[in-house]
Write a protein that holds these residues in place. Structure first.
Motif, PDB file in Angstrom:
ATOM      1  N   PHE A 164     -13.528   1.029   1.031  1.00  0.00           N
ATOM      2  CA  PHE A 164     -14.269   0.930  -0.240  1.00  0.00           C
ATOM      3  C   PHE A 164     -14.066  -0.440  -0.884  1.00  0.00           C
ATOM      4  CE2 PHE A 164     -14.105   5.608   0.084  1.00  0.00           C
ATOM      5  CZ  PHE A 164     -15.470   5.851   0.012  1.00  0.00           C
ATOM      6  N   MET A 165     -12.884  -0.998  -0.742  1.00  0.00           N
ATOM      7  CA  MET A 165     -12.663  -2.341  -1.284  1.00  0.00           C
ATOM      8  C   MET A 165     -13.645  -3.321  -0.646  1.00  0.00           C
ATOM      9  SD  MET A 165      -9.364  -4.819  -0.817  1.00  0.00           S
ATOM     10  CE  MET A 165      -9.691  -5.021   0.930  1.00  0.00           C
ATOM     11  N   LEU A 188       0.790  -1.236   0.000  1.00  0.00           N
ATOM     12  CA  LEU A 188       0.000   0.000   0.000  1.00  0.00           C
ATOM     13  C   LEU A 188       0.825   1.291   0.000  1.00  0.00           C
ATOM     14  CD1 LEU A 188      -2.537   1.726   0.245  1.00  0.00           C
ATOM     15  CD2 LEU A 188      -2.783   1.018   2.606  1.00  0.00           C
ATOM     16  N   TRP A 197      -8.482  -5.655   9.318  1.00  0.00           N
ATOM     17  CA  TRP A 197      -9.551  -6.231   8.494  1.00  0.00           C
ATOM     18  C   TRP A 197      -9.227  -7.640   8.009  1.00  0.00           C
ATOM     19  CZ3 TRP A 197      -8.432  -7.493   3.419  1.00  0.00           C
ATOM     20  CH2 TRP A 197      -7.332  -6.856   2.818  1.00  0.00           C
ATOM     21  N   THR A 251     -14.622  -2.459 -11.885  1.00  0.00           N
ATOM     22  CA  THR A 251     -13.898  -1.944 -10.713  1.00  0.00           C
ATOM     23  C   THR A 251     -14.183  -0.457 -10.565  1.00  0.00           C
ATOM     24  OG1 THR A 251     -11.909  -1.703 -12.074  1.00  0.00           O
ATOM     25  CG2 THR A 251     -12.059  -3.680 -10.705  1.00  0.00           C
ATOM     26  N   PHE A 252     -13.841   0.073  -9.403  1.00  0.00           N
ATOM     27  CA  PHE A 252     -14.205   1.457  -9.099  1.00  0.00           C
ATOM     28  C   PHE A 252     -12.951   2.293  -8.847  1.00  0.00           C
ATOM     29  CE2 PHE A 252     -13.107   2.053  -4.669  1.00  0.00           C
ATOM     30  CZ  PHE A 252     -12.848   0.737  -4.279  1.00  0.00           C
ATOM     31  N   PHE A 287       0.410   3.658  -3.100  1.00  0.00           N
ATOM     32  CA  PHE A 287      -0.454   4.833  -2.902  1.00  0.00           C
ATOM     33  C   PHE A 287       0.267   6.096  -3.389  1.00  0.00           C
ATOM     34  CE2 PHE A 287      -2.621   8.117  -0.232  1.00  0.00           C
ATOM     35  CZ  PHE A 287      -3.888   7.953  -0.778  1.00  0.00           C
ATOM     36  N   ASP A 319     -12.037   5.736  -6.359  1.00  0.00           N
ATOM     37  CA  ASP A 319     -12.383   6.883  -5.514  1.00  0.00           C
ATOM     38  C   ASP A 319     -11.477   8.003  -5.991  1.00  0.00           C
ATOM     39  OD1 ASP A 319     -10.371   5.058  -4.420  1.00  0.00           O
ATOM     40  OD2 ASP A 319     -10.111   6.533  -2.832  1.00  0.00           O
ATOM     41  N   GLN A 350     -15.669 -11.436  -2.106  1.00  0.00           N
ATOM     42  CA  GLN A 350     -14.448 -12.228  -2.296  1.00  0.00           C
ATOM     43  C   GLN A 350     -13.717 -12.528  -0.988  1.00  0.00           C
ATOM     44  OE1 GLN A 350     -11.924 -10.841  -5.432  1.00  0.00           O
ATOM     45  NE2 GLN A 350     -13.631 -10.006  -6.553  1.00  0.00           N
ATOM     46  N   PHE A 351     -14.203 -11.969   0.118  1.00  0.00           N
ATOM     47  CA  PHE A 351     -13.501 -12.195   1.385  1.00  0.00           C
ATOM     48  C   PHE A 351     -14.297 -13.164   2.251  1.00  0.00           C
ATOM     49  CE2 PHE A 351     -12.076  -8.110  -0.189  1.00  0.00           C
ATOM     50  CZ  PHE A 351     -10.697  -8.284  -0.116  1.00  0.00           C
ATOM     51  N   PRO A 366      -8.380  -7.483  -5.384  1.00  0.00           N
ATOM     52  CA  PRO A 366      -9.018  -6.157  -5.342  1.00  0.00           C
ATOM     53  C   PRO A 366      -8.111  -5.106  -4.705  1.00  0.00           C
ATOM     54  CG  PRO A 366     -10.515  -7.844  -4.495  1.00  0.00           C
ATOM     55  CD  PRO A 366      -9.191  -8.511  -4.723  1.00  0.00           C
ATOM     56  N   TYR A 367      -7.341  -5.539  -3.713  1.00  0.00           N
ATOM     57  CA  TYR A 367      -6.438  -4.610  -3.022  1.00  0.00           C
ATOM     58  C   TYR A 367      -5.447  -4.015  -4.021  1.00  0.00           C
ATOM     59  CZ  TYR A 367      -4.104  -3.002   1.296  1.00  0.00           C
ATOM     60  OH  TYR A 367      -3.594  -2.252   2.335  1.00  0.00           O
ATOM     61  N   ALA A 370     -11.782  10.359   3.054  1.00  0.00           N
ATOM     62  CA  ALA A 370     -12.448   9.201   2.434  1.00  0.00           C
ATOM     63  C   ALA A 370     -11.515   8.446   1.491  1.00  0.00           C
ATOM     64  CB  ALA A 370     -13.699   9.665   1.688  1.00  0.00           C
ATOM     65  N   SER A 371     -10.539   9.137   0.935  1.00  0.00           N
ATOM     66  CA  SER A 371      -9.633   8.466  -0.008  1.00  0.00           C
ATOM     67  C   SER A 371      -8.493   7.742   0.701  1.00  0.00           C
ATOM     68  CB  SER A 371      -9.044   9.477  -0.993  1.00  0.00           C
ATOM     69  OG  SER A 371      -8.017  10.207  -0.373  1.00  0.00           O
ATOM     70  N   PHE A 402     -17.170  -2.830  -2.192  1.00  0.00           N
ATOM     71  CA  PHE A 402     -17.365  -3.264  -3.578  1.00  0.00           C
ATOM     72  C   PHE A 402     -16.972  -4.724  -3.824  1.00  0.00           C
ATOM     73  CE2 PHE A 402     -17.149   1.387  -4.251  1.00  0.00           C
ATOM     74  CZ  PHE A 402     -18.346   1.539  -4.945  1.00  0.00           C
ATOM     75  N   HIS A 403     -16.083  -5.262  -3.024  1.00  0.00           N
ATOM     76  CA  HIS A 403     -15.567  -6.606  -3.307  1.00  0.00           C
ATOM     77  C   HIS A 403     -15.724  -7.572  -2.134  1.00  0.00           C
ATOM     78  CE1 HIS A 403     -13.735  -5.294  -7.095  1.00  0.00           C
ATOM     79  NE2 HIS A 403     -13.261  -4.241  -6.462  1.00  0.00           N
ATOM     80  N   ILE A 415      -7.056  -1.537  -6.543  1.00  0.00           N
ATOM     81  CA  ILE A 415      -7.376  -0.192  -6.039  1.00  0.00           C
ATOM     82  C   ILE A 415      -6.160   0.723  -6.061  1.00  0.00           C
ATOM     83  CG2 ILE A 415      -8.010   1.050  -3.933  1.00  0.00           C
ATOM     84  CD1 ILE A 415      -9.801  -1.408  -3.296  1.00  0.00           C
ATOM     85  N   TRP A 416      -5.025   0.199  -5.678  1.00  0.00           N
ATOM     86  CA  TRP A 416      -3.844   1.078  -5.509  1.00  0.00           C
ATOM     87  C   TRP A 416      -3.008   1.199  -6.775  1.00  0.00           C
ATOM     88  CZ3 TRP A 416      -5.943   3.174  -1.787  1.00  0.00           C
ATOM     89  CH2 TRP A 416      -6.516   2.458  -0.740  1.00  0.00           C
TER      90      TRP A 416
END
Lengths: 402, 388
Positions: free
Chosen positions: B212-213, A16, B237, A350-351, A20, A353, B220-221, A50-51, B205-206, B216-217, A54-55
Motif C-alpha cells: 500500500f505504501m 517494521l 522492493w 496519508t492513509f 507493527f 489500512d 517518492q521512490f 512513508p514507511y 492485506a494488512s 500511495f507514495h 504507515i507503521w
C-alpha cells in the motif's frame, strides 16, 4: 472505549517488526509512546518517511536524546510508569541506556519488558544482525517458497516482520493476563528467528518423523491431495508483467470439481480417466493445469472468478496492490482503506489500512496520522510524568528532548 | 492438561476453529490456556491434513496445530451431547469459531452469551459477515491471491506464488489470538464479553509490508515505474536485498544497513572492482552506484563458501542470510543453544517439536501433547473439571 484503553507502552522499536506490534496495540486503544531522536530519525526511522508513517499511526511521538544523561533519567521515569517497555534492538542496547529490564524492574515490578531481537538472548548467534529477508533465509521460508528446480525465491515482502509483530502482541497481552494472577510483570525474550522457524513447524515435524525435507512446490499443496490447485493465466491487459491477469482455482472435493467442469462447459477431457478421481487428477496435475490454462488464457479473470464462485468453486483473482487499493469491492465495502483527517506535515494526506479485527462492543475505528519527531513531548511528559510545558520546552532547548 | 504456572492458566477456551485460526488457538494453548477441542463422532476433519507420520499414521499437520489441548467426541446427532457442548460455553472465557469446523454451527451462541455475558467469541472467516464476497470460498491459495500476497511473490518466469504451507492462515491465526486476548482484557476490566470478527482477507492485506505504501507514495521512490511492483523473485522492493548463488549454495545478500561498511569489507577482500571510482560519489550517480554495488557483490559472493561467507558477514555486522533447508534448520545451533525444541510423543516415539516462539521469564509456555478425554456417557464438564 477500545479494548486496550489504559495500557501504557513505552516503545523503543524501529523499522517494521516492533512498530507493527505497537501499531496493532495502539489501534486497539493502548497509549503507545514512540521514542525517537534526531540522531536516529533517518531512513525508515525518519518521521517523514512513508514507511515510518504507515507503521506508527495512532501513537504519540516523544523525542529523547539517549546520549544525554538527563534524557536517560526521563526514559527511566517513563519506564517506571509503563505497563510495557518494548524494543527490537540487538540485545544490550537498552541496558546501556539504563532502561534494561534489570534496572527498570527494580523500581517497576509490574513492567512487562519485551525484547524482539533477531536471534534472542543467549546462544552463539545472539549478536547476529537480521532483517526480515535474513530471517526468511535462515528459517527455511526462502528455500520452500518457490518452484521445483527454480532456485530459492521466497516471500515477496517482509512477512516475518508482520508475524514477529503479531507474536509480540500476543505475548504482551498474555503477560498482562499473567500479571493479573501473579501481581508482577516479567521479561519476554522474542527471537524473530524462532517466530520464522515456527512458521514451518509442520515441515519440521515431517522431517523429524519421516526424514523428509520439504521442497518448493509452486502453487501445489505440499502435503495434501487437491487438484486442480493453481494460478492460471487469464487474458492480459497489456504486454507488461503488471498487465498479466491470473486466477487461482482450487478443487478440494468432487463437488467442486464437477462445478468447475460445469462452468468450463463440460469439455470432453473432463470426463477422461486421467481426471476421473482426485487421485487421478493429482497424478496428472500437469496435464490438468494445461487444460485449465487453455480455458482461462483468453478469458477475463474477474468474470471467471464470479462465475466459479457462484457455482461453489473456490477461485480468486491474483490482486496486485492497485486492485487492492482501487477496485477490490470487498475492501471497499469494509472501508479497509481510510485517509487520515489531519494531513501529515511532511507527507500531506496519508492513509490507514484498517485493523482487521471487528469488535462488537469496543470498536477500533480511530486512526490518527503518525507524528513528527517530538510532536507530543508536552502531552506525553505531562500525562506520564506530570511535567509542565515550561519544563518540557526547557528540556527541548537544552537538547534533552530532541 | 494445562502447564503449571503459565501465563494463561486461568483462561478456558472452547476451540471450534478451522484452519484459518487454529494456529491462534495453538499460540494460546501453548501458553497454558485450558483448551478443549470437541470433535464430531467421525473425527476432526483437520486430522485428514497431511503430512502423516509414516509409523503411527497420525496427521503431523494436526499434531502441530492442535497441540496442548484436550479433545473429546461430541455426537452431533445427539441432543444430549449437543447440550453438553453448549454447556461448555457457559464456563468458557473464549470461543474460537471457524465455519468449516463441523461443530461451529451446532452451538447456540446467543443462548451461551446470554448465560455467560463474559464470553468472548472470535469468529474467523474468509471475508467476514458483510460485503459482496462474504460467501466466497477461499482456501489458502485463493485467500493468498485475493489478499495480495501472491501478487508480489514469485518471479517473472513463474506464476504468482502462494506462500509455502500455511503462512497465510498463520497470519489470520496470529491476528485471531491477538483479538481474543484484547477481548479478554476488556472482560477483565469491565466484565463485558463480546463477539469479534476477524476476516482473513483483511488480515493478509494488512500484512503486505510495502504494497500500500508503494501505491500511495510511489512518486517518492526513484525506482518506481508504476503504483504497483511486479513479482520479482527474491529481490526486495528496495532493490537492496536479493538471493545470490555462492560457490556451494545460496545467500540472501544486502549491503544495508551500512553501505560504507560493506564497501570497506569488499576493499578488505580485494573484491571492490571499480566501486572506489570518484564518479560514484556524485549525487547524480548514486543510483548507478547501488546497481553496480549489487553487481560486484554478486560476482564476489559466487566465489565464496556459504558457511564461511555467512560467518564473515555477521562478523562485519552485515545481515546476510544463508538460505537453509528444513533439514538445516532442524540442526540450527542457535535453536539448540536456546533449548527451543520441545518434545512430543507420536505413536511409540518421542520427537522434537517446534517450541513456543517467545520465552517468558516467569510463566514460560511449552508445547505439550494433546490429551484425549473419554467421556463414557458421563458429563463432559465433570470430566474436564470445568464449573461455571
Amino acid at each position: 472505549m477500545r479494548p486496550l484503553n489504559g495500557i501504557r507502552i513505552l516503545d523503543f522499536t524501529h523499522v517494521l517488526a516492533g512498530p507493527f506490534c505497537t501499531r496493532v496495540l495502539a489501534d486497539m486503544g493502548a497509549d503507545v509512546v514512540k521514542v525517537n531522536s534526531t540522531v536516529r530519525a533517518a531512513a525508515n526511522n525518519a518521521p517523514n518517511s512513508p514507511y515510518y508513517a504507515i507503521w506508527n499511526r495512532n501513537k504519540r511521538a516523544l523525542a529523547l536524546n539517549m546520549s544525554d544523561d538527563e534524557a536517560k533519567d526521563v526514559a527511566k521515569s517513563l519506564a517506571n510508569q509503563a505497563d510495557v517497555v518494548i524494543d527490537n534492538f540487538s540485545i544490550g542496547v537498552l541496558d546501556r541506556w539504563g532502561v534494561g529490564f534489570d534496572e527498570v524492574s527494580k523500581t517497576n515490578d509490574q513492567v512487562i519488558y519485551v525484547q524482539m531481537s533477531g536471534m534472542g538472548a543467549g546462544g552463539p548467534w545472539s549478536d547476529f544482525v537480521t532483517y526480515a529477508p535474513t530471517i526468511h533465509a535462515l528459517a527455511g521460508l526462502t528455500y520452500t517458497t518457490g518452484v521445483p528446480d527454480g532456485g530459492p525465491i521466497g516471500v515477496g515482502f517482509s512477512y516475518n516482520d508482520h508475524q514477529a509483530g503479531l507474536h509480540a502482541a500476543v505475548a504482551i497481552l498474555s503477560a498482562i493476563e499473567a500479571r493479573r494472577q501473579t501481581g508482577i510483570g516479567q521479561r519476554i525474550d522474542l527471537a524473530q528467528f524462532e517466530v520464522g522457524v515456527a512458521m514451518i513447524g509442520v515441515s519440521l515435524l515431517d522431517y523429524f518423523a519421516n526424514g523428509k525435507v520439504a521442497q518448493p512446490c509452486g502453487n501445489r499443496p505440499p502435503y495434501d491431495k487437491f487438484a486442480p490447485h493453481g494460478c492460471y493465466a487469464c487474458r492480459p491487459e497489456g504486454d507488461d508483467i503488471l498487465d498479466e491477469r491470473w486466477l487461482a482455482i482450487v478443487c478440494r472435493d468432487e463437488d467442486e470439481w464437477q462445478a468447475l467442469c460445469h462452468v468450463m462447459g463440460n469439455p470432453d477431457w473432463c470426463r477422461s480417466e486421467a481426471f476421473k478421481t482426485m487421485d487421478a487428477r493429482c497424478e496428472n496435475a500437469e496435464s490438468l493445469d494445461s487444460h485449465i490454462n487453455s480455458w482461462t488464457k483468453a478469458r477475463d479473470a474477474t468474470t471467471l472468478m464470479y462465475a466459479l464462485q457462484e457455482k461453489g468453486v473456490p477461485a480468486g483473482n491474483v490482486q496486485p496492490g492497485i486492485d487492492l487499493a482501487e477496485s477490490d469491492p470487498q475492501l471497499k465495502a469494509r472501508e479497509f482503506i481510510r485517509f487520515m483527517e489531519e494531513p501529515h506535515p511532511g507527507l500531506g494526506v496519508t492513509f490507514a489500512d484498517r485493523l482487521p479485527i471487528y469488535f462488537e462492543k469496543t470498536p477500533c475505528d480511530t486512526y490518527e496520522r503518525s507524528r513528527t519527531l517530538g510532536e507530543d513531548n508536552v502531552s506525553v511528559l505531562a500525562d506520564w510524568l506530570g511535567m509542565s510545558e515550561q519544563e518540557v520546552r526547557s528540556g527541548e532547548e537544552n537538547g534533552h528532548f530532541t | 492438561m494445562p502447564n503449571s504456572r503459565t501465563a494463561l492458566q486461568q483462561t478456558r477456551i472452547v476451540d471450534l476453529s478451522d484452519d484459518k485460526s487454529i494456529y491462534g488457538v495453538k499460540l494460546l494453548s501453548d501458553m497454558g490456556a485450558d483448551t478443549v477441542r470437541p470433535e464430531i463422532s467421525s473425527g476432526d476433519l483437520l486430522r485428514q491434513r497431511g503430512p502423516f507420520d509414516e509409523n503411527s499414521g497420525e496427521s503431523l499437520w494436526y499434531t502441530f496445530f492442535a497441540s496442548s489441548r484436550r479433545h473429546f467426541t461430541v455426537d452431533e446427532n445427539s441432543s444430549a451431547s449437543l447440550y453438553e457442548l453448549n454447556a461448555l460455553l457457559r464456563c468458557a472465557d473464549l470461543c474460537f469459531l471457524g465455519k468449516e469446523n463441523a461443530l461451529a454451527e451446532k452451538v447456540n451462541l446467543d443462548a451461551a452469551r446470554s448465560r455467560n455475558p463474559k464470553l468472548v467469541v472470535v469468529d474467523v472467516s474468509p471475508f467476514g459477515s458483510a460485503g459482496p464476497w462474504r460467501d466466497f470460498k477461499a482456501p489458502d491459495l485463493v485467500a493468498s491471491a485475493l489478499g495480495g500476497s501472491s501478487g508480489v511473490t514469485g518471479d517473472h518466469y513463474t506464476p504468482p506464488l502462494k506462500l509455502f504451507g500455511e503462512l497465510n492462515f498463520m497470519i489470520s491465526g496470529a491476528y485471531a489470538a491477538t483479538a481474543a486476548l484484547a477481548g479478554l482484557n476488556h472482560v477483565r476490566e469491565s466484565g463485558e464479553g463480546q463477539r469479534i470478527e476477524v476476516p482473513v482477507h483483511e488480515c493478509i492485506a494488512s500484512s503486505l509490508e510495502h504494497v500500500f505504501m508503494w501505491y500511495f507514495h510511489h512518486a517518492q521512490f526513484p525506482n518506481a515505474r508504476a503504483p504497483a511492483l511486479e513479482r520479482r523473485g527474491s529481490l526486495h522492493w528496495t532493490n537492496l536485498y536479493v538471493v545470490m548463488p555462492t560457490k556451494n549454495g545460496e545467500m540472501m545478500v544486502t549491503p544495508t544497513p551500512n553501505m560504507e561498511a560493506q564497501l570497506a569489507w569488499l576493499v578488505e577482500e580485494g573484491a571492490f572492482q571499480d566501486l572506489l571510482d570518484p564518479k560514484y560519489e556524485e549525487p547524480e550517480n548514486r543510483r548507478q552506484y547501488f546497481t553496480r554495488l549489487m553487481e560486484v557483490l554478486r560476482e564476489w559472493v559466487a566465489t565464496e563458501d556459504s558457511e564461511e561467507l555467512f560467518r564473515k558477514a555477521q562478523e562485519h555486522h552485515a545481515p546476510y542470510g544463508w538460505v537453509q533447508t528444513v533439514a538445516e534448520v532442524a540442526k540450527n545451533p542457535q535453536l539448540e543453544a536456546r533449548s527451543w525444541w520441545d518434545s512430543l510423543r507420536l505413536g511409540d516415539r518421542n520427537l522434537p517439536s517446534p517450541g513456543v516462539p517467545f520465552q517468558f521469564s516467569d510463566t514460560p509456555g511449552s508445547v505439550v501433547e494433546s490429551e484425549w478425554i473419554e467421556t463414557n456417557g458421563s458429563s463432559v464438564l465433570e470430566n474436564i473439571g470445568w464449573e461455571a
